[in-house]
Scaffold this motif. Structure first.
Motif, PDB file in Angstrom:
ATOM      1  N   THR A   1       9.312 -75.733  14.505  1.00  0.00           N
ATOM      2  CA  THR A   1       8.229 -76.060  13.585  1.00  0.00           C
ATOM      3  C   THR A   1       6.948 -75.413  14.078  1.00  0.00           C
TER       4      THR A   1
ATOM      5  N   THR B   1      14.386 -76.003   8.911  1.00  0.00           N
ATOM      6  CA  THR B   1      12.982 -76.122   8.504  1.00  0.00           C
ATOM      7  C   THR B   1      12.763 -75.460   7.156  1.00  0.00           C
TER       8      THR B   1
ATOM      9  N   LEU C   1       5.810 -74.449   9.095  1.00  0.00           N
ATOM     10  CA  LEU C   1       7.236 -74.730   9.129  1.00  0.00           C
ATOM     11  C   LEU C   1       7.422 -76.199   9.460  1.00  0.00           C
TER      12      LEU C   1
ATOM     13  N   PRO D   1      10.211 -79.743   9.374  1.00  0.00           N
ATOM     14  CA  PRO D   1      11.634 -80.104   9.330  1.00  0.00           C
ATOM     15  C   PRO D   1      12.081 -80.451   7.915  1.00  0.00           C
TER      16      PRO D   1
END
Length: 124
Positions: free
Chosen positions: A79, A4, A119, A121
């Motif tokens: 995430t 991430t 956060l 990917p």
């Protein structure tokens, strides 16, 4: 483990995300050490409002600068987001109807600064 990266969030998105959850963390100094307390809250009229703020911890926060943090993290994908609001806390009795429908003693934190990160990917 998924990869991430961190994105900076704008003020509007930060406030929207804060409105999407009901529990956050109040961060303050106690006996010259950092302290964190999980709390329920609502966002209203530029304030974080923490209902039913009772006890010696709340009494000591009146007119002090505190931080408030809320987040939502997906453990599987790594995430999520985190938002931090900073401002002066004030103990109040019954709150005005235009601020919130809550009744009773509350801690109201004036949102003077708000920052956030998401956060996401990493694209392959």
């Amino acid at each position: 483990m998924p990869s991430t990266e961190s994105e900076v969030l704008g003020v509007r998105e930060c406030l929207s995300l804060l409105r999407s959850v009901a529990v956050g963390r109040l961060v303050f100094s106690a006996a010259a050490l950092p302290a964190i307390r999980p709390v329920t809250f609502t966002i209203a009229a530029g304030f974080v409002v923490i209902p039913d703020a009772r006890g010696s911890w709340a009494d000591k926060l009146d007119r002090t600068v505190v931080a408030f943090e809320a987040d939502q993290i997906d453990e599987a994908t790594h995430t999520g987001w985190s938002v931090v609001a900073v401002g002066k806390a004030e103990l109040v009795g019954d709150l005005d109807e235009d601020v919130t429908s809550m009744r009773g003693r509350a801690l109201k934190v004036n949102i003077e600064r708000v920052t956030g990160r998401r956060l996401v990917p990493v694209a392959a």
